[in-house]
Design a protein around this motif. Structure first.
Motif, PDB file in Angstrom:
ATOM      1  N   LYS A  89      -5.159   3.069   4.400  1.00  0.00           N
ATOM      2  CA  LYS A  89      -5.061   2.459   3.070  1.00  0.00           C
ATOM      3  C   LYS A  89      -5.031   0.932   3.215  1.00  0.00           C
ATOM      4  O   LYS A  89      -5.697   0.202   2.500  1.00  0.00           O
TER       5      LYS A  89
ATOM      6  N   GLY B 146      -8.200  -0.707   3.650  1.00  0.00           N
ATOM      7  CA  GLY B 146      -9.087  -0.768   2.486  1.00  0.00           C
ATOM      8  C   GLY B 146      -9.702   0.557   2.083  1.00  0.00           C
ATOM      9  O   GLY B 146     -10.534   0.598   1.172  1.00  0.00           O
ATOM     10  N   CYS B 147      -9.304   1.639   2.754  1.00  0.00           N
ATOM     11  CA  CYS B 147      -9.909   2.940   2.418  1.00  0.00           C
ATOM     12  C   CYS B 147      -9.301   3.505   1.137  1.00  0.00           C
ATOM     13  O   CYS B 147      -8.126   3.316   0.846  1.00  0.00           O
ATOM     14  N   ASP B 148     -10.128   4.270   0.426  1.00  0.00           N
ATOM     15  CA  ASP B 148      -9.641   5.009  -0.740  1.00  0.00           C
ATOM     16  C   ASP B 148      -9.027   6.335  -0.317  1.00  0.00           C
ATOM     17  O   ASP B 148      -8.222   6.903  -1.057  1.00  0.00           O
TER      18      ASP B 148
ATOM     19  N   CYS C 282     -13.761  -0.274   8.563  1.00  0.00           N
ATOM     20  CA  CYS C 282     -13.273   0.126   7.220  1.00  0.00           C
ATOM     21  C   CYS C 282     -13.067  -1.125   6.375  1.00  0.00           C
ATOM     22  O   CYS C 282     -13.496  -1.201   5.219  1.00  0.00           O
ATOM     23  N   ARG C 283     -12.411  -2.102   6.942  1.00  0.00           N
ATOM     24  CA  ARG C 283     -12.119  -3.347   6.202  1.00  0.00           C
ATOM     25  C   ARG C 283     -13.427  -4.056   5.818  1.00  0.00           C
ATOM     26  O   ARG C 283     -13.593  -4.532   4.693  1.00  0.00           O
TER      27      ARG C 283
ATOM     28  N   ARG D 167     -15.122  -2.146   2.942  1.00  0.00           N
ATOM     29  CA  ARG D 167     -14.415  -2.390   1.684  1.00  0.00           C
ATOM     30  C   ARG D 167     -14.776  -3.770   1.123  1.00  0.00           C
ATOM     31  O   ARG D 167     -15.101  -3.922  -0.040  1.00  0.00           O
ATOM     32  N   GLU D 168     -14.726  -4.791   2.003  1.00  0.00           N
ATOM     33  CA  GLU D 168     -14.939  -6.153   1.496  1.00  0.00           C
ATOM     34  C   GLU D 168     -16.405  -6.449   1.216  1.00  0.00           C
ATOM     35  O   GLU D 168     -16.706  -7.214   0.303  1.00  0.00           O
TER      36      GLU D 168
ATOM     37  N   GLY E  36     -17.230  -2.875  -1.719  1.00  0.00           N
ATOM     38  CA  GLY E  36     -16.329  -2.490  -2.809  1.00  0.00           C
ATOM     39  C   GLY E  36     -16.650  -1.137  -3.410  1.00  0.00           C
ATOM     40  O   GLY E  36     -16.455  -0.910  -4.601  1.00  0.00           O
TER      41      GLY E  36
ATOM     42  N   ASN F  12       0.846  -1.193   0.000  1.00  0.00           N
ATOM     43  CA  ASN F  12       0.000   0.000   0.000  1.00  0.00           C
ATOM     44  C   ASN F  12       0.876   1.235   0.000  1.00  0.00           C
ATOM     45  O   ASN F  12       1.990   1.205   0.522  1.00  0.00           O
TER      46      ASN F  12
ATOM     47  N   ASP G 243      -4.798  10.939  -1.635  1.00  0.00           N
ATOM     48  CA  ASP G 243      -5.670  10.170  -0.735  1.00  0.00           C
ATOM     49  C   ASP G 243      -6.303  11.040   0.348  1.00  0.00           C
ATOM     50  O   ASP G 243      -7.081  10.537   1.168  1.00  0.00           O
TER      51      ASP G 243
ATOM     52  N   THR H 289     -14.596   4.185  -0.286  1.00  0.00           N
ATOM     53  CA  THR H 289     -14.707   4.147   1.175  1.00  0.00           C
ATOM     54  C   THR H 289     -13.689   5.107   1.782  1.00  0.00           C
ATOM     55  O   THR H 289     -12.496   5.029   1.461  1.00  0.00           O
TER      56      THR H 289
END
Ligand code: FVT
Length: 335
Positions: free
Chosen positions: A313, A316-318, A267-268, A271-272, A275, A31, A37, A278
């Motif tokens: 990151k 899983g965050c954008d 957050c994770r 994301r999962e 998708g 990452n 970001d 986030t």
């Protein structure tokens, strides 16, 4: 679940081989953090003399409109794509009916126009909730101790349309009323604002980490009671995912988890499970913990700030809303 291959047994596998030099570590870094970001939250005041440092957020100041203009220029220079405006409004003009929330001349709307004048390409995000203009510090109308949902949603729609008229690119409903995303989306479509994005504060928890923010916007002494009847209980995970699913179904383009660091598991999960774009909000209390410990000489500010942002990151965050945004972007440029 990430795909993990079982390493060969020692000594065929030595995990330290790829950690030996900066070049090798860089090659296998999973990452990366960049200025792109970051979303930078700023506080803008209309009260003469209220500008300047916020004691519980050392290093962060309330800005005048002129300061907001300079912040926008700094964001552009540093490659930060978005600024998020939080108003510090005149306490003498806060009311029960919150009518300043949709006044085109309120400080939030003036700040949007000011920033758009100097930095039209910078994305301007707003906050949608009644608290900056509410005499009792709540995000919704309060009647006999109860926070009214549907009446508040109608007011939030008016507030949002005024922000869009001022030039907002991204609306950030942070109020946690039910049905607000659908109401906002319909109102935007009906008014012809088809391209305005909504970044929903979908998983916003009733957190103790917002304390310094309330000092910053002058809400600390005002809040009557707490926000537990509308923000999510920190004990809950499934409920946060239901809120995200609901807000997406109602028309949110992006979703947020807030606070950030104590909620990286959420957050994770988001994301999962979904998708979708986030974001996390590294809130004022998280800022204060790091800044305070660094000021005391207990933590290395630069190392800890960059590590904390990279963690979002990895989760899983954008992207991340962070008061450290300009400082972190400047460090990343040097790196
Ligand atoms: N609606 C915006 C916030 O509640 C911000 C929280 C913080 O930075 O503590």
């Amino acid at each position: 679940m990430p795909h993990v291959t079982t390493p060969a047994p020692f000594p065929a596998a030595r995990m330290r081989r790829m950690r030996r030099t900066a070049a090798l570590r860089g090659m296998v870094a999973e990452n990366r953090l960049s200025a792109a970001d970051l979303i930078w939250p700023i506080f803008v005041t209309e009260v003469a003399g209220a500008e300047g440092p916020i004691p519980s957020m050392p290093g962060v100041s309330r800005l005048t409109l002129d300061g907001a203009r300079r912040a926008a220029e700094t964001a552009m220079e540093l490659g930060i794509p978005a600024i998020c405006i939080f108003p510090h409004s005149d306490p003498a003009r806060k009311t029960e009916s919150c009518e300043r929330a949709w006044d085109p001349e309120n400080i939030g709307n003036r700040a949007i126009r000011t920033i758009k004048e100097v930095a039209p390409d910078l994305a301007v995000m707003t906050d949608i909730a009644l608290d900056p203009y509410n005499i009792n510090g709540h995000d919704g109308f309060v009647v006999k101790g109860e926070i009214l949902n549907d009446e508040t949603v109608a007011a939030l729609v008016r507030m949002a349309l005024a922000q869009v008229a001022a030039g907002a690119d991204i609306l950030g409903p942070s109020d946690m009323m039910d049905g607000r995303i659908g109401a906002l989306r319909m109102a935007l479509e009906e008014a012809g604002h088809k391209h305005v994005a909504i970044l929903s504060y979908a998983a916003k928890y009733a957190s103790g980490f917002y304390g310094p923010f309330r000092d910053a916007v002058g809400a600390s002494g005002r809040l009557v009671g707490d926000k537990k009847t509308y923000q999510i209980d920190p004990a809950n995970r499934d409920e946060a995912l239901r809120c995200v699913a609901r807000d997406l179904a109602e028309g949110a383009d992006m979703v947020m988890v807030k606070p950030g660091m104590p909620y990286l598991d959420i957050c994770r999960d988001v994301r999962e499970s979904f998708g979708v774009p986030t974001f996390a909000y590294q809130v004022s209390g998280e800022y204060a913990m790091i800044a305070g410990a660094a000021d005391a000489g207990w933590l290395d500010r630069r190392a800890v700030v960059l590590e904390s942002l990279l963690a979002f990151k990895r989760a899983g965050c954008d992207g991340v809303l962070s008061y450290f945004a300009p400082e972190a972007a400047a460090w990343l440029r040097e790196a």
